[in-house]
Structures are given as structure tokens and as C-alpha cells.
Motif scaffolding. Sequence first.
Motif, PDB file in Angstrom:
ATOM      1  N   PHE A   3      30.686  10.879  -8.440  1.00 53.00           N
ATOM      2  CA  PHE A   3      31.299   9.603  -8.804  1.00 53.00           C
ATOM      3  C   PHE A   3      30.877   8.503  -7.831  1.00 53.00           C
ATOM      4  O   PHE A   3      30.687   8.754  -6.648  1.00 53.00           O
ATOM      5  N   ALA A   4      30.761   7.277  -8.364  1.00 50.44           N
ATOM      6  CA  ALA A   4      30.419   6.121  -7.536  1.00 50.44           C
ATOM      7  C   ALA A   4      30.926   4.865  -8.232  1.00 50.44           C
ATOM      8  O   ALA A   4      31.189   4.869  -9.432  1.00 50.44           O
ATOM      9  N   THR A   5      31.045   3.783  -7.471  1.00 48.47           N
ATOM     10  CA  THR A   5      31.478   2.526  -8.086  1.00 48.47           C
ATOM     11  C   THR A   5      30.309   1.922  -8.860  1.00 48.47           C
ATOM     12  O   THR A   5      29.138   2.221  -8.599  1.00 48.47           O
ATOM     13  N   ALA A   6      30.638   1.058  -9.798  1.00 51.53           N
ATOM     14  CA  ALA A   6      29.620   0.419 -10.618  1.00 51.53           C
ATOM     15  C   ALA A   6      28.674  -0.409  -9.752  1.00 51.53           C
ATOM     16  O   ALA A   6      27.470  -0.455 -10.003  1.00 51.53           O
ATOM     17  N   CYS A   7      29.194  -1.042  -8.735  1.00 52.13           N
ATOM     18  CA  CYS A   7      28.370  -1.857  -7.832  1.00 52.13           C
ATOM     19  C   CYS A   7      27.342  -0.983  -7.111  1.00 52.13           C
ATOM     20  O   CYS A   7      26.166  -1.351  -7.022  1.00 52.13           O
ATOM     21  N   GLU A   8      27.757   0.157  -6.596  1.00 55.60           N
ATOM     22  CA  GLU A   8      26.838   1.050  -5.903  1.00 55.60           C
ATOM     23  C   GLU A   8      25.737   1.531  -6.836  1.00 55.60           C
ATOM     24  O   GLU A   8      24.562   1.565  -6.467  1.00 55.60           O
ATOM     25  N   LEU A   9      26.119   1.903  -8.044  1.00 53.67           N
ATOM     26  CA  LEU A   9      25.135   2.393  -9.005  1.00 53.67           C
ATOM     27  C   LEU A   9      24.178   1.285  -9.437  1.00 53.67           C
ATOM     28  O   LEU A   9      22.977   1.499  -9.547  1.00 53.67           O
ATOM     29  N   LEU A  10      24.709   0.113  -9.660  1.00 58.17           N
ATOM     30  CA  LEU A  10      23.890  -1.011 -10.096  1.00 58.17           C
ATOM     31  C   LEU A  10      22.823  -1.352  -9.067  1.00 58.17           C
ATOM     32  O   LEU A  10      21.673  -1.615  -9.416  1.00 58.17           O
ATOM     33  N   HIS A  11      23.175  -1.329  -7.798  1.00 60.61           N
ATOM     34  CA  HIS A  11      22.240  -1.733  -6.756  1.00 60.61           C
ATOM     35  C   HIS A  11      21.311  -0.614  -6.297  1.00 60.61           C
ATOM     36  O   HIS A  11      20.331  -0.890  -5.605  1.00 60.61           O
ATOM     37  N   ASN A  12      21.585   0.618  -6.668  1.00 65.99           N
ATOM     38  CA  ASN A  12      20.758   1.725  -6.196  1.00 65.99           C
ATOM     39  C   ASN A  12      19.954   2.408  -7.287  1.00 65.99           C
ATOM     40  O   ASN A  12      19.047   3.182  -6.982  1.00 65.99           O
ATOM     41  N   ALA A  13      20.265   2.172  -8.545  1.00 72.53           N
ATOM     42  CA  ALA A  13      19.549   2.820  -9.636  1.00 72.53           C
ATOM     43  C   ALA A  13      18.299   2.023  -9.982  1.00 72.53           C
ATOM     44  O   ALA A  13      18.328   0.797 -10.060  1.00 72.53           O
ATOM     45  N   LYS A  14      17.210   2.730 -10.197  1.00 70.02           N
ATOM     46  CA  LYS A  14      15.975   2.099 -10.646  1.00 70.02           C
ATOM     47  C   LYS A  14      15.730   2.552 -12.075  1.00 70.02           C
ATOM     48  O   LYS A  14      15.864   3.719 -12.398  1.00 70.02           O
ATOM     49  N   ARG A  15      15.357   1.601 -12.905  1.00 65.16           N
ATOM     50  CA  ARG A  15      15.125   1.921 -14.313  1.00 65.16           C
ATOM     51  C   ARG A  15      13.794   1.308 -14.721  1.00 65.16           C
ATOM     52  O   ARG A  15      13.490   0.177 -14.349  1.00 65.16           O
ATOM     53  N   ALA A  16      13.037   2.055 -15.487  1.00 68.03           N
ATOM     54  CA  ALA A  16      11.753   1.540 -15.969  1.00 68.03           C
ATOM     55  C   ALA A  16      12.005   0.365 -16.915  1.00 68.03           C
ATOM     56  O   ALA A  16      12.971   0.382 -17.691  1.00 68.03           O
ATOM     57  N   VAL A  63      35.205   2.949 -10.930  1.00 71.71           N
ATOM     58  CA  VAL A  63      34.503   4.176 -10.563  1.00 71.71           C
ATOM     59  C   VAL A  63      33.936   4.821 -11.823  1.00 71.71           C
ATOM     60  O   VAL A  63      34.628   4.966 -12.831  1.00 71.71           O
ATOM     61  N   TRP A  64      32.662   5.176 -11.764  1.00 68.94           N
ATOM     62  CA  TRP A  64      31.947   5.791 -12.884  1.00 68.94           C
ATOM     63  C   TRP A  64      31.533   7.208 -12.529  1.00 68.94           C
ATOM     64  O   TRP A  64      31.275   7.522 -11.365  1.00 68.94           O
ATOM     65  N   SER A  65      31.395   8.031 -13.550  1.00 70.10           N
ATOM     66  CA  SER A  65      30.710   9.303 -13.391  1.00 70.10           C
ATOM     67  C   SER A  65      29.216   8.979 -13.334  1.00 70.10           C
ATOM     68  O   SER A  65      28.709   8.228 -14.170  1.00 70.10           O
ATOM     69  N   VAL A  66      28.509   9.526 -12.369  1.00 71.17           N
ATOM     70  CA  VAL A  66      27.088   9.212 -12.217  1.00 71.17           C
ATOM     71  C   VAL A  66      26.304   9.670 -13.444  1.00 71.17           C
ATOM     72  O   VAL A  66      25.440   8.944 -13.941  1.00 71.17           O
ATOM     73  N   THR A  67      26.618  10.825 -13.981  1.00 75.71           N
ATOM     74  CA  THR A  67      25.890  11.319 -15.155  1.00 75.71           C
ATOM     75  C   THR A  67      26.154  10.445 -16.378  1.00 75.71           C
ATOM     76  O   THR A  67      25.245  10.176 -17.166  1.00 75.71           O
ATOM     77  N   ALA A 113      16.104  11.743 -15.549  1.00 74.45           N
ATOM     78  CA  ALA A 113      16.742  12.850 -14.835  1.00 74.45           C
ATOM     79  C   ALA A 113      16.410  12.853 -13.347  1.00 74.45           C
ATOM     80  O   ALA A 113      17.250  13.227 -12.514  1.00 74.45           O
ATOM     81  N   GLU A 114      15.186  12.460 -12.987  1.00 75.62           N
ATOM     82  CA  GLU A 114      14.800  12.433 -11.577  1.00 75.62           C
ATOM     83  C   GLU A 114      15.626  11.415 -10.792  1.00 75.62           C
ATOM     84  O   GLU A 114      16.128  11.703  -9.707  1.00 75.62           O
ATOM     85  N   GLU A 115      15.780  10.230 -11.368  1.00 74.73           N
ATOM     86  CA  GLU A 115      16.589   9.190 -10.719  1.00 74.73           C
ATOM     87  C   GLU A 115      18.064   9.602 -10.682  1.00 74.73           C
ATOM     88  O   GLU A 115      18.768   9.333  -9.716  1.00 74.73           O
ATOM     89  N   GLN A 116      18.527  10.271 -11.738  1.00 74.64           N
ATOM     90  CA  GLN A 116      19.904  10.757 -11.769  1.00 74.64           C
ATOM     91  C   GLN A 116      20.144  11.762 -10.654  1.00 74.64           C
ATOM     92  O   GLN A 116      21.180  11.722  -9.985  1.00 74.64           O
ATOM     93  N   ALA A 117      19.188  12.629 -10.419  1.00 75.27           N
ATOM     94  CA  ALA A 117      19.319  13.614  -9.340  1.00 75.27           C
ATOM     95  C   ALA A 117      19.415  12.922  -7.981  1.00 75.27           C
ATOM     96  O   ALA A 117      20.206  13.336  -7.124  1.00 75.27           O
TER      97      ALA A 117
END
Length: 62
Positions: A45-58, A18-22, A32-36
Motif C-alpha cells: 500500500f502507498a498514498t496516491a502522491c507517492e505512487l504518482l511521483h514514483n511510477a513510470k509509464r510508457a 491510500v491505494w493498493s499498489v497492484t 509488471a516490472e514497474e509494479q514489482a
Amino acid sequence: MTEHIEPKQIETDDLTKVWSVTEYCARHRIDAEEQALLLKLFGPFATACELLHNAKRAPRFR
């Protein structure tokens, strides 16, 4: 062929941590927009798997 595995034999995977999203956004250069959006979706808080599959990065070009 199948094999019986005891639950005690299975080790926890890095993706279930489990990670802190920030903190995750800061470490992976997520704006910051994607973080919001991630905070809205998962809360603080979210698991690393959830964050990995849902975060978009340039992409990181030169």
C-alpha cells in the motif's frame, strides 16, 4: 498577510488517499516490472502522491 486555519477546516486531499499498489498499477496501465519495483519500494500500500511521483509509464502513442 497570514491567516490562522483550524485543523478541522482542512479537508483531506485526494493525494493522501491510500491505494493498493497492484490496483493502482492495473488502473494506470503500469507494466509488471514497474509494479514489482513499486511493491519493493512501498510494500502493498502507498498514498496516491507517492505512487504518482514514483511510477513510470510508457507514453500512449498511436
